[in-house]
Write an enzyme that holds these catalytic residues in place. Structure first.
Site, PDB file in Angstrom:
ATOM      1  N   GLY A  67      61.674  55.916  16.366  1.00 45.33           N
ATOM      2  CA  GLY A  67      62.776  54.694  16.371  1.00 45.33           C
ATOM      3  C   GLY A  67      62.565  53.833  15.306  1.00 45.33           C
ATOM      4  O   GLY A  67      62.919  52.755  15.204  1.00 45.33           O
ATOM      5  N   LEU A  70      64.264  47.011  16.511  1.00 51.51           N
ATOM      6  CA  LEU A  70      63.112  46.474  16.947  1.00 51.51           C
ATOM      7  C   LEU A  70      62.033  46.705  15.931  1.00 51.51           C
ATOM      8  O   LEU A  70      61.165  45.818  15.494  1.00 51.51           O
ATOM      9  CB  LEU A  70      62.798  46.968  18.507  1.00 51.51           C
ATOM     10  N   ASP A 118      55.802  44.745  27.772  1.00 48.01           N
ATOM     11  CA  ASP A 118      56.811  43.760  27.925  1.00 48.01           C
ATOM     12  C   ASP A 118      56.271  42.779  27.174  1.00 48.01           C
ATOM     13  O   ASP A 118      55.247  42.054  27.439  1.00 48.01           O
ATOM     14  CB  ASP A 118      56.413  43.411  29.763  1.00 48.01           C
ATOM     15  N   HIS A 119      57.170  42.425  26.281  1.00 40.20           N
ATOM     16  CA  HIS A 119      56.702  41.558  25.307  1.00 40.20           C
ATOM     17  C   HIS A 119      56.303  40.191  25.641  1.00 40.20           C
ATOM     18  O   HIS A 119      55.787  39.391  24.829  1.00 40.20           O
ATOM     19  CB  HIS A 119      57.711  41.598  23.883  1.00 40.20           C
ATOM     20  N   LYS A 144      53.316  36.948  24.844  1.00 38.43           N
ATOM     21  CA  LYS A 144      53.662  35.418  24.254  1.00 38.43           C
ATOM     22  C   LYS A 144      52.464  34.448  24.583  1.00 38.43           C
ATOM     23  O   LYS A 144      51.988  34.623  25.667  1.00 38.43           O
ATOM     24  CB  LYS A 144      54.980  34.841  24.705  1.00 38.43           C
ATOM     25  N   HIS A 164      60.696  40.620  32.413  1.00 44.79           N
ATOM     26  CA  HIS A 164      60.188  39.576  31.700  1.00 44.79           C
ATOM     27  C   HIS A 164      59.912  38.464  32.620  1.00 44.79           C
ATOM     28  O   HIS A 164      58.873  37.617  32.828  1.00 44.79           O
ATOM     29  CB  HIS A 164      61.056  38.882  30.389  1.00 44.79           C
ATOM     30  N   LYS A 169      68.759  28.058  23.829  1.00 42.86           N
ATOM     31  CA  LYS A 169      67.705  29.191  23.932  1.00 42.86           C
ATOM     32  C   LYS A 169      66.621  28.610  24.223  1.00 42.86           C
ATOM     33  O   LYS A 169      65.879  27.844  23.539  1.00 42.86           O
ATOM     34  CB  LYS A 169      67.725  29.853  22.426  1.00 42.86           C
TER      35      LYS A 169
HETATM   36  N1  LIG Z   1      65.835  45.264  19.756  1.00 44.48           N
HETATM   37  C1  LIG Z   1      64.999  44.439  20.546  1.00 44.48           C
HETATM   38  O1  LIG Z   1      64.974  43.153  20.309  1.00 44.48           O
HETATM   39  C2  LIG Z   1      64.414  44.883  21.769  1.00 44.48           C
HETATM   40  C3  LIG Z   1      64.434  46.158  22.024  1.00 44.48           C
HETATM   41  N2  LIG Z   1      63.613  46.710  23.157  1.00 44.48           N
HETATM   42  C4  LIG Z   1      63.600  48.000  23.275  1.00 44.48           C
HETATM   43  O2  LIG Z   1      63.341  48.812  22.412  1.00 44.48           O
HETATM   44  C5  LIG Z   1      63.765  49.884  22.206  1.00 44.48           C
HETATM   45  C6  LIG Z   1      64.294  50.261  20.901  1.00 44.48           C
HETATM   46  O3  LIG Z   1      65.221  49.260  20.528  1.00 44.48           O
HETATM   47  P1  LIG Z   1      66.075  48.828  19.156  1.00 44.48           P
HETATM   48  O4  LIG Z   1      65.501  49.048  18.009  1.00 44.48           O
HETATM   49  O5  LIG Z   1      66.711  47.643  19.595  1.00 44.48           O
HETATM   50  O6  LIG Z   1      67.143  50.113  19.443  1.00 44.48           O
HETATM   51  P2  LIG Z   1      67.943  50.894  18.388  1.00 44.48           P
HETATM   52  O7  LIG Z   1      69.262  50.803  19.094  1.00 44.48           O
HETATM   53  O8  LIG Z   1      67.895  50.141  17.110  1.00 44.48           O
HETATM   54  O9  LIG Z   1      67.362  52.103  18.264  1.00 44.48           O
HETATM   55  C7  LIG Z   1      66.204  52.549  17.569  1.00 44.48           C
HETATM   56  C8  LIG Z   1      66.548  53.940  16.880  1.00 44.48           C
HETATM   57  O10 LIG Z   1      66.685  55.142  17.818  1.00 44.48           O
HETATM   58  C9  LIG Z   1      67.563  55.862  17.281  1.00 44.48           C
HETATM   59  N3  LIG Z   1      68.528  55.849  18.328  1.00 44.48           N
HETATM   60  C10 LIG Z   1      69.650  54.919  18.499  1.00 44.48           C
HETATM   61  N4  LIG Z   1      70.491  55.371  19.547  1.00 44.48           N
HETATM   62  C11 LIG Z   1      70.086  56.570  19.777  1.00 44.48           C
HETATM   63  C12 LIG Z   1      70.624  57.433  20.727  1.00 44.48           C
HETATM   64  N5  LIG Z   1      71.753  57.433  21.626  1.00 44.48           N
HETATM   65  N6  LIG Z   1      69.869  58.800  20.824  1.00 44.48           N
HETATM   66  C13 LIG Z   1      68.891  59.147  20.091  1.00 44.48           C
HETATM   67  N7  LIG Z   1      68.357  58.211  19.180  1.00 44.48           N
HETATM   68  C14 LIG Z   1      69.008  57.066  19.051  1.00 44.48           C
HETATM   69  C15 LIG Z   1      68.077  55.392  16.009  1.00 44.48           C
HETATM   70  O11 LIG Z   1      67.149  56.086  15.093  1.00 44.48           O
HETATM   71  P3  LIG Z   1      67.766  57.318  14.317  1.00 44.48           P
HETATM   72  O12 LIG Z   1      69.248  57.531  14.500  1.00 44.48           O
HETATM   73  O13 LIG Z   1      67.405  57.174  12.951  1.00 44.48           O
HETATM   74  O14 LIG Z   1      66.890  58.159  15.024  1.00 44.48           O
HETATM   75  C16 LIG Z   1      67.756  54.042  15.868  1.00 44.48           C
HETATM   76  O15 LIG Z   1      67.313  53.427  14.727  1.00 44.48           O
HETATM   77  C17 LIG Z   1      64.667  49.952  23.211  1.00 44.48           C
HETATM   78  O16 LIG Z   1      64.062  51.076  24.297  1.00 44.48           O
HETATM   79  C18 LIG Z   1      64.918  48.788  23.695  1.00 44.48           C
HETATM   80  O17 LIG Z   1      65.368  48.538  25.074  1.00 44.48           O
HETATM   81  C19 LIG Z   1      62.996  45.813  23.878  1.00 44.48           C
HETATM   82  C20 LIG Z   1      62.763  44.516  23.847  1.00 44.48           C
HETATM   83  C21 LIG Z   1      63.598  43.810  22.616  1.00 44.48           C
HETATM   84  O1  LIG Z   2      63.759  42.164  26.025  1.00 40.80           O
HETATM   85  C1  LIG Z   2      64.779  41.623  25.506  1.00 40.80           C
HETATM   86  O2  LIG Z   2      64.358  40.567  25.288  1.00 40.80           O
HETATM   87  C2  LIG Z   2      65.393  39.863  24.510  1.00 40.80           C
HETATM   88  C3  LIG Z   2      64.800  38.266  24.576  1.00 40.80           C
HETATM   89  O3  LIG Z   2      63.515  38.080  24.260  1.00 40.80           O
HETATM   90  P1  LIG Z   2      63.082  36.700  23.677  1.00 40.80           P
HETATM   91  O4  LIG Z   2      61.667  36.927  23.409  1.00 40.80           O
HETATM   92  O5  LIG Z   2      63.944  36.346  22.429  1.00 40.80           O
HETATM   93  O6  LIG Z   2      63.013  35.770  24.670  1.00 40.80           O
HETATM   94  C4  LIG Z   2      66.693  39.788  24.925  1.00 40.80           C
HETATM   95  O7  LIG Z   2      67.567  39.277  23.989  1.00 40.80           O
HETATM   96  C5  LIG Z   2      67.039  41.183  25.089  1.00 40.80           C
HETATM   97  O8  LIG Z   2      68.472  41.457  25.455  1.00 40.80           O
HETATM   98  C6  LIG Z   2      66.098  42.089  26.000  1.00 40.80           C
HETATM   99  O9  LIG Z   2      66.263  43.316  25.869  1.00 40.80           O
END
Ligand SMILES: NC(=O)C1=CN([C@@H]2O[C@H](COP(=O)(O)OP(=O)(O)OC[C@H]3O[C@@H](n4cnc5c(N)ncnc54)[C@H](OP(=O)(O)O)[C@@H]3O)[C@@H](O)[C@H]2O)C=CC1
Ligand SMILES: O=C1O[C@H](COP(=O)(O)O)[C@@H](O)[C@H](O)[C@H]1O
Length: 520
Positions: free
Chosen positions: A13, A18, A195-196, A200, A258, A363
């Site tokens: 990913g 992320l 769990d981020h 912290k 969290h 926030k």
């Molecule tokens: N974003 C955040 O702030 C946070 C995210 N998370 C967790 O981290 C993980 C990644 O989050 P995030 O980066 O936001 O996710 P994204 O939706 O940005 O997905 C990451 C990558 O996965 C691929 N992808 C997206 N959707 C699908 C799909 N339906 N099927 C297969 N591949 C897919 C895409 O890459 P490509 O198409 O190039 O393969 C995408 O760039 C998740 O599990 C999320 O719950 C946890 C805490 C915070």
């Molecule tokens: O895991 C998640 O956390 C963020 C909030 O994180 P924070 O460090 O900014 O408090 C939240 O926005 C998101 O929905 C959730 O998936």
């Protein structure tokens, strides 16, 4: 500081949100702190078409963007050194060919960069991809002894570890299934459920506060603490994440992970030692002691709500039900509040109030421990209103720190009392910004330290608390309540606590408290 062994980090990913916002900058920051092994390589894996060069450009952009936001400068020499061992691997997450090719690429990288077969796989993808990735990793690159020289019944002493992002399942059965799938290919000691919040600084400081200071333990129980509140509020709505969010909701997205971690660190017993087993044992015991909310009682102990149309913090919305990816009849909550009890000797009868939501006023993430009022004293008898109880406020973010709110005499000839703060803020006390959570967690995973990661049985125990609430909501005749963007949530969430003669508190409150005048 301990030094991590040479290794390769593979981010699944890597094209995602992320990875760009947090993971790639965290790698650079580890380099800046001299915590990256000298021999280190990174492979970004995703479905998007990208060359190594294009991915390096994305890495550079992500680091520069992060530096701008944290008002720091980028050490270009260091960045170039890291980039020289950065690669991209294109493929579907479930493709056997792509995984087999990844295995070969990793062996080539070992030869070129001296990474010694040590591999950290980071699943930063949506949860539906976890299963195919784990199966293929098990088969091709990391499972028990699938390939000569690989893990398991070890032929070399190289390690393979897997970091898995949240959500870890959507309920207890799915979490159990994911655990068994992982355990078909990995030992528990190889699995790092992230769990981020545990990364912290203030969250880690909670244990220092409780267990490195002797003044708290004697009063850290139902006899002296009236109740505990945990608030995690966000100012933005779900934005473009409606598709993901609607399957989750505030409770699964924030509370099960969290906020339960925060609750467990406040409530747990002193661990036998600071190792991963002892700490995780104690946290798991907390979840197992939470009194289940019976589905029939869900409306008495919880409130769920959705935001309506409005504008706040520079974001405008026509309401949650109109967000992209959200069905018009969705019942998914963007706000949740609940009252929980931990039925053990320490906490018997002490409520833990939790609330979280999107599109709220501020926030902030904080824990308020409200102490009981002093027993009847002169001050209670001779003052025009009761003196304030003491609060200990642990600010997880922003302005990380701790405040003790105590009563002080206002200088002058009359006996006027006002709550005042004894406080400690990271920024002013240590003159530093706390490091990003992901930095610490990736580093720990490289070292093999699981203390700040969730154990398999721990995540299951947390789901066991959430499942009856979800069942209650599914069966409840009450539709989700509503609240306006920029508010503190629905009025019913105020009633949840006010009917108990308490109110939601936060660190800004103190200044507004009126002076208590006493005739002494
Ligand atoms: N974003 C955040 O702030 C946070 C995210 N998370 C967790 O981290 C993980 C990644 O989050 P995030 O980066 O936001 O996710 P994204 O939706 O940005 O997905 C990451 C990558 O996965 C691929 N992808 C997206 N959707 C699908 C799909 N339906 N099927 C297969 N591949 C897919 C895409 O890459 P490509 O198409 O190039 O393969 C995408 O760039 C998740 O599990 C999320 O719950 C946890 C805490 C915070
Ligand atoms: O895991 C998640 O956390 C963020 C909030 O994180 P924070 O460090 O900014 O408090 C939240 O926005 C998101 O929905 C959730 O998936």
């Amino acid at each position: 500081m301990a030094t991590a062994r040479p290794s390769t980090l593979v981010i699944f990913g890597a094209s995602g949100d992320l990875a760009k916002r947090k993971l790639l900058p965290a790698i650079y920051e580890l380099g800046r702190e001299k915590l990256l092994p000298e021999k280190f390589a990174l492979v970004g894996y995703a479905r998007s078409e990208m060359s190594d060069e294009a991915f390096r450009a994305e890495f550079k952009q992500a680091v520069e963007k992060f530096a701008r936001s944290s008002k720091s400068s980028v050490d270009q020499t260091l960045l170039q050194r890291i980039l020289s061992a950065v690669y991209y691997h294109q493929g579907d997450y479930g493709s056997a060919e792509a995984h087999a090719a990844l295995a070969t690429k990793l062996e080539d990288i070992d030869k070129k960069h001296g990474t010694e077969g040590n591999r950290l796989f980071y699943l930063s993808t949506p949860p539906e991809t976890f299963e195919p990735i784990i199966e293929n990793l098990g088969k091709y690159t990391a499972g028990f002894g699938r390939r000569a020289g690989d893990v398991g019944e070890v032929k070399t002493d190289s390690w393979k570890r897997i970091i898995i992002e949240k959500p870890f399942g959507i309920d207890l059965p799915s979490a159990k299934e994911l655990n068994s799938q992982l355990h078909r290919h990995f030992k528990e000691s190889q699995v790092f459920r992230i769990d981020h919040y545990l990364g912290k600084e203030t969250v880690q400081n909670l244990m220092v506060l409780r267990f490195a200071n002797s003044i708290f333990e004697p009063i850290w129980n139902y006899k002296y603490i009236d109740h505990v509140q945990i608030t995690v509020s966000e100012t933005l709505g779900v934005g473009s994440r409606g598709g993901y969010y609607d399957k989750s909701g505030a409770t699964r997205d924030m509370i099960q992970n969290h906020m339960f971690q925060l609750m467990a660190l406040v409530a747990m017993e002193p661990p036998a030692s600071l190792d991963a087993v002892s700490i995780r044992d104690e946290k798991t015991k907390v979840y197992k002691s939470v009194r289940p909310i019976r589905p029939e009682a869900v409306d008495q102990f919880t409130v769920r709500a959705q935001y309506t149309a409005g504008e706040h913090a520079g974001q405008k919305s026509d309401g949650y039900l109109k967000e992209k990816g959200v069905p018009a009849d969705s019942k998914t909550e963007t706000f949740a509040a609940m009252k929980l009890f931990i039925d053990n000797w320490r906490w018997s009868g002490t409520p833990f109030y939790l609330r979280t939501g999107k599109f709220l006023d501020e926030k902030l993430s904080e824990i308020v421990v409200r102490f009981r009022s002093p027993p009847l004293t002169l001050f209670q008898k001779q003052c025009d209103s009761p003196v304030y109880p003491n609060d200990l406020i642990i600010r997880v973010q922003p302005e990380e720190g701790i405040e003790w709110r105590i009563n002080g005499k206002v200088p002058g000839g009359t006996m006027n009392i006002k709550p005042v703060n004894l406080d400690f803020f990271y920024k002013t006390t240590f003159n530093v910004e706390p490091p990003e959570a992901y930095e610490r967690l990736i580093y720990d995973a490289m070292l093999g330290d699981q203390t700040l990661f969730i154990r398999g049985d721990e995540v299951e125990a947390a789901w066991a608390v959430i499942d009856p609430i979800q069942e209650g909501w599914r069966k409840s005749k009450l539709a989700p309540r509503t609240y306006t963007p920029g508010s503190w949530g629905p009025k019913e969430s105020m009633q949840l606590i006010e009917l108990d003669g308490r109110r939601w508190l936060h660190s800004g409150d103190g200044e507004a408290e009126p002076i208590v005048a006493c005739s002494l």
